[in-house]
Scaffold this active site. Structure first.
Site, PDB file in Angstrom:
ATOM      1  N   HIS A  47       1.534   1.188   9.768  1.00  0.00           N
ATOM      2  CA  HIS A  47       0.810   0.751   8.548  1.00  0.00           C
ATOM      3  C   HIS A  47      -0.684   0.723   8.858  1.00  0.00           C
ATOM      4  O   HIS A  47      -1.174  -0.151   9.572  1.00  0.00           O
ATOM      5  CB  HIS A  47       1.273  -0.642   8.116  1.00  0.00           C
ATOM      6  CG  HIS A  47       0.642  -1.091   6.829  1.00  0.00           C
ATOM      7  ND1 HIS A  47       1.367  -1.500   5.746  1.00  0.00           N
ATOM      8  CD2 HIS A  47      -0.652  -1.181   6.447  1.00  0.00           C
ATOM      9  CE1 HIS A  47       0.561  -1.832   4.758  1.00  0.00           C
ATOM     10  NE2 HIS A  47      -0.685  -1.641   5.163  1.00  0.00           N
ATOM     11  N   HIS A  95      -4.888   1.757   7.349  1.00  0.00           N
ATOM     12  CA  HIS A  95      -5.869   2.234   6.366  1.00  0.00           C
ATOM     13  C   HIS A  95      -6.979   2.966   7.108  1.00  0.00           C
ATOM     14  O   HIS A  95      -7.685   2.351   7.912  1.00  0.00           O
ATOM     15  CB  HIS A  95      -6.474   1.063   5.588  1.00  0.00           C
ATOM     16  CG  HIS A  95      -5.455   0.273   4.833  1.00  0.00           C
ATOM     17  ND1 HIS A  95      -5.173   0.498   3.508  1.00  0.00           N
ATOM     18  CD2 HIS A  95      -4.629  -0.731   5.234  1.00  0.00           C
ATOM     19  CE1 HIS A  95      -4.221  -0.344   3.111  1.00  0.00           C
ATOM     20  NE2 HIS A  95      -3.864  -1.099   4.140  1.00  0.00           N
ATOM     21  N   LYS A 115       4.289   4.258  -1.375  1.00  0.00           N
ATOM     22  CA  LYS A 115       3.859   2.868  -1.267  1.00  0.00           C
ATOM     23  C   LYS A 115       3.841   2.195  -2.628  1.00  0.00           C
ATOM     24  O   LYS A 115       3.258   2.702  -3.586  1.00  0.00           O
ATOM     25  CB  LYS A 115       2.445   2.836  -0.656  1.00  0.00           C
ATOM     26  CG  LYS A 115       1.823   1.457  -0.525  1.00  0.00           C
ATOM     27  CD  LYS A 115       2.434   0.633   0.589  1.00  0.00           C
ATOM     28  CE  LYS A 115       2.006  -0.817   0.556  1.00  0.00           C
ATOM     29  NZ  LYS A 115       0.881  -1.144   1.393  1.00  0.00           N
ATOM     30  N   HIS A 168       4.206  -3.579  -0.631  1.00  0.00           N
ATOM     31  CA  HIS A 168       3.303  -4.728  -0.527  1.00  0.00           C
ATOM     32  C   HIS A 168       3.989  -5.844  -1.314  1.00  0.00           C
ATOM     33  O   HIS A 168       3.986  -5.827  -2.545  1.00  0.00           O
ATOM     34  CB  HIS A 168       1.925  -4.412  -1.101  1.00  0.00           C
ATOM     35  CG  HIS A 168       0.961  -5.556  -0.941  1.00  0.00           C
ATOM     36  ND1 HIS A 168      -0.145  -5.508  -0.120  1.00  0.00           N
ATOM     37  CD2 HIS A 168       0.978  -6.810  -1.454  1.00  0.00           C
ATOM     38  CE1 HIS A 168      -0.773  -6.666  -0.152  1.00  0.00           C
ATOM     39  NE2 HIS A 168      -0.112  -7.479  -0.967  1.00  0.00           N
ATOM     40  N   HIS A 193       3.642  -5.750   6.398  1.00  0.00           N
ATOM     41  CA  HIS A 193       2.830  -6.897   6.845  1.00  0.00           C
ATOM     42  C   HIS A 193       3.405  -8.246   6.396  1.00  0.00           C
ATOM     43  O   HIS A 193       2.775  -8.975   5.640  1.00  0.00           O
ATOM     44  CB  HIS A 193       1.365  -6.755   6.406  1.00  0.00           C
ATOM     45  CG  HIS A 193       1.132  -6.266   5.004  1.00  0.00           C
ATOM     46  ND1 HIS A 193       1.716  -6.831   3.902  1.00  0.00           N
ATOM     47  CD2 HIS A 193       0.370  -5.248   4.540  1.00  0.00           C
ATOM     48  CE1 HIS A 193       1.317  -6.197   2.821  1.00  0.00           C
ATOM     49  NE2 HIS A 193       0.505  -5.225   3.180  1.00  0.00           N
ATOM     50  N   ASP A 246      -2.018  -2.733   9.880  1.00  0.00           N
ATOM     51  CA  ASP A 246      -2.749  -2.954   8.629  1.00  0.00           C
ATOM     52  C   ASP A 246      -4.254  -3.004   8.885  1.00  0.00           C
ATOM     53  O   ASP A 246      -4.988  -3.685   8.172  1.00  0.00           O
ATOM     54  CB  ASP A 246      -2.274  -4.230   7.915  1.00  0.00           C
ATOM     55  CG  ASP A 246      -2.672  -4.247   6.444  1.00  0.00           C
ATOM     56  OD1 ASP A 246      -3.046  -3.188   5.922  1.00  0.00           O
ATOM     57  OD2 ASP A 246      -2.623  -5.328   5.832  1.00  0.00           O
ATOM     58  N   ALA A 290     -10.597  -8.225   1.383  1.00  0.00           N
ATOM     59  CA  ALA A 290      -9.483  -8.541   2.271  1.00  0.00           C
ATOM     60  C   ALA A 290      -9.255  -7.393   3.242  1.00  0.00           C
ATOM     61  O   ALA A 290      -9.218  -6.237   2.837  1.00  0.00           O
ATOM     62  CB  ALA A 290      -8.221  -8.763   1.450  1.00  0.00           C
TER      63      ALA A 290
END
Ligand code: DOR
Ligand code: ZN
Length: 347
Positions: free
Chosen positions: A13, A15, A98, A135, A173, A246, A262
């Protein structure tokens, strides 16, 4: 133990963002991970296979010469996603899709407002064996931010997993005891990723002694009994739990703001922090399965053939890193000491 060799890990996971940010994020992850599941919450979001494969190419273009890191691409589900989109994505080598409930987190405004309307899409995903990455938070204004994960399980995830028993679901997460219990009690089609920050920290680390914006991520850090449950999950060695950082970079000025973003940028020290965590929990021997085996098996992908070696040699995470655009970013755990480092890596 002073030295530990493990199969090269994967980050399930991640980004990476886009544009010149890739010049920072791609090498930071590729220095220690062989593969990563790349999140699709760009602006605009990555909603079809063509966009995902163009994004894959931009990531590959940012790799240091000779590095064979492999980005695993994902689709961003929206109210408009069709069964055909999934079939095409599968054919075009997209790994997963996702699900962001609309408004749950960074760049999720275009996401799903009516989960039930996606049921035909979930059916197709189940048929073509494409994992659904979730999520898991409701976004209703009347639900307390600390309860959003549990309410999502009760209202949605329990329904989806029962209705689609063949669908592979990664509960991303996870942050609560409730999520740990849900995953353990579900079938072997349900797995979960756990971040370093949710193992290391609880909400005191966000809110006590002043607000700590660099510890702010979503789902938000919870109280210490939940942190403990996550630690117990990794200590148990249950193969349903695996590594997903994450890592989610935001420029310093966007974190230290009146409406701060965040996300914790942990790629700089990811596997090293997990090594510290596992050592602290007395289960360094379980790091390899968590970081390098469980996720691959869950995704039905081969386990990597190469290895990395970690050595015990404390180093300090920098206070700031300069991004390719010249602006600063504060890495997760900035200024703090990490005990493990990758052999041969920067000192
Ligand atoms: O903290 C987070 N940051 N959580 C997410 O779910 C998204 C991520 C981001 O993209 O910044
Ligand atoms: Zn994420």
């Amino acid at each position: 133990m002073e030295k530990l060799t493990i199969i090269t890990p994967d980050d399930w996971h991640l980004h990476l963002r886009d544009g010149d940010m890739l010049g920072e994020t791609v090498p930071a992850t590729a220095r220690c991970f062989k593969r990563a599941i790349v999140m699709p919450n760009l602006v605009p979001p990555v909603t079809n296979a063509t966009m995902a494969n163009e994004y894959r190419q931009r990531i590959l273009n940012a790799l240091p010469a000779g590095n064979n890191f492999q980005p695993l691409m994902t689709l961003y589900l929206t109210d408009q996603t069709t069964q055909q989109d999934i079939i095409e994505a599968k054919e075009k080598n997209i790994t997963a899709a996702k699900l962001y409930p609309a408004g749950a987190t960074t760049n999720s405004n275009a996401a799903v407002s009516q989960l039930e309307s996606l049921y035909p899409v979930f059916e197709t995903m189940s048929e073509v064996k494409m994992p659904l990455l979730v999520h898991g938070e409701v976004t209703d204004g009347d639900i307390d931010v600390f309860d959003r994960e549990k309410v999502f399980i009760d209202r949605h995830l329990s329904v989806i997993t029962q209705r689609f028993p063949g669908l592979l679901v990664v509960f991303e997460h996870i942050t609560t005891k409730d999520a740990v219990e849900f995953v353990i009690s579900s079938s072997d089609k349900v797995g979960a990723t756990i971040t370093p920050q949710h193992l290391m920290l609880n909400r005191n680390d966000l809110l006590v002694g002043g607000i700590h914006p660099h510890n702010y991520c979503l789902p938000v850090l919870k109280r210490n009994i939940h942190q403990q449950a996550l630690c117990d999950a990794v200590v148990s060695g249950n193969a349903k739990f695996f590594l997903g950082t994450d890592s989610a970079p935001h420029e310093k000025s966007r974190k230290e703001a009146d409406c701060g973003c965040a996300g914790c940028y942990s790629a700089w020290s990811a596997i090293e922090l997990y090594a510290d965590i596992f050592e602290g929990l007395g289960v360094l021997d379980k790091l390899e399965a968590f970081a390098s085996i469980n996720g691959a098996k869950f995704y039905d992908l081969p386990v990597n053939e190469s290895t990395i070696t970690l050595i015990k040699s404390p180093w300090q995470i920098p206070q700031e890193i300069t991004l390719p655009n010249g602006r600063p970013i504060v890495p997760f755990y900035a200024g703090k000491t990490v005990n493990w480092r990758i052999e041969g890596a920067r000192s």
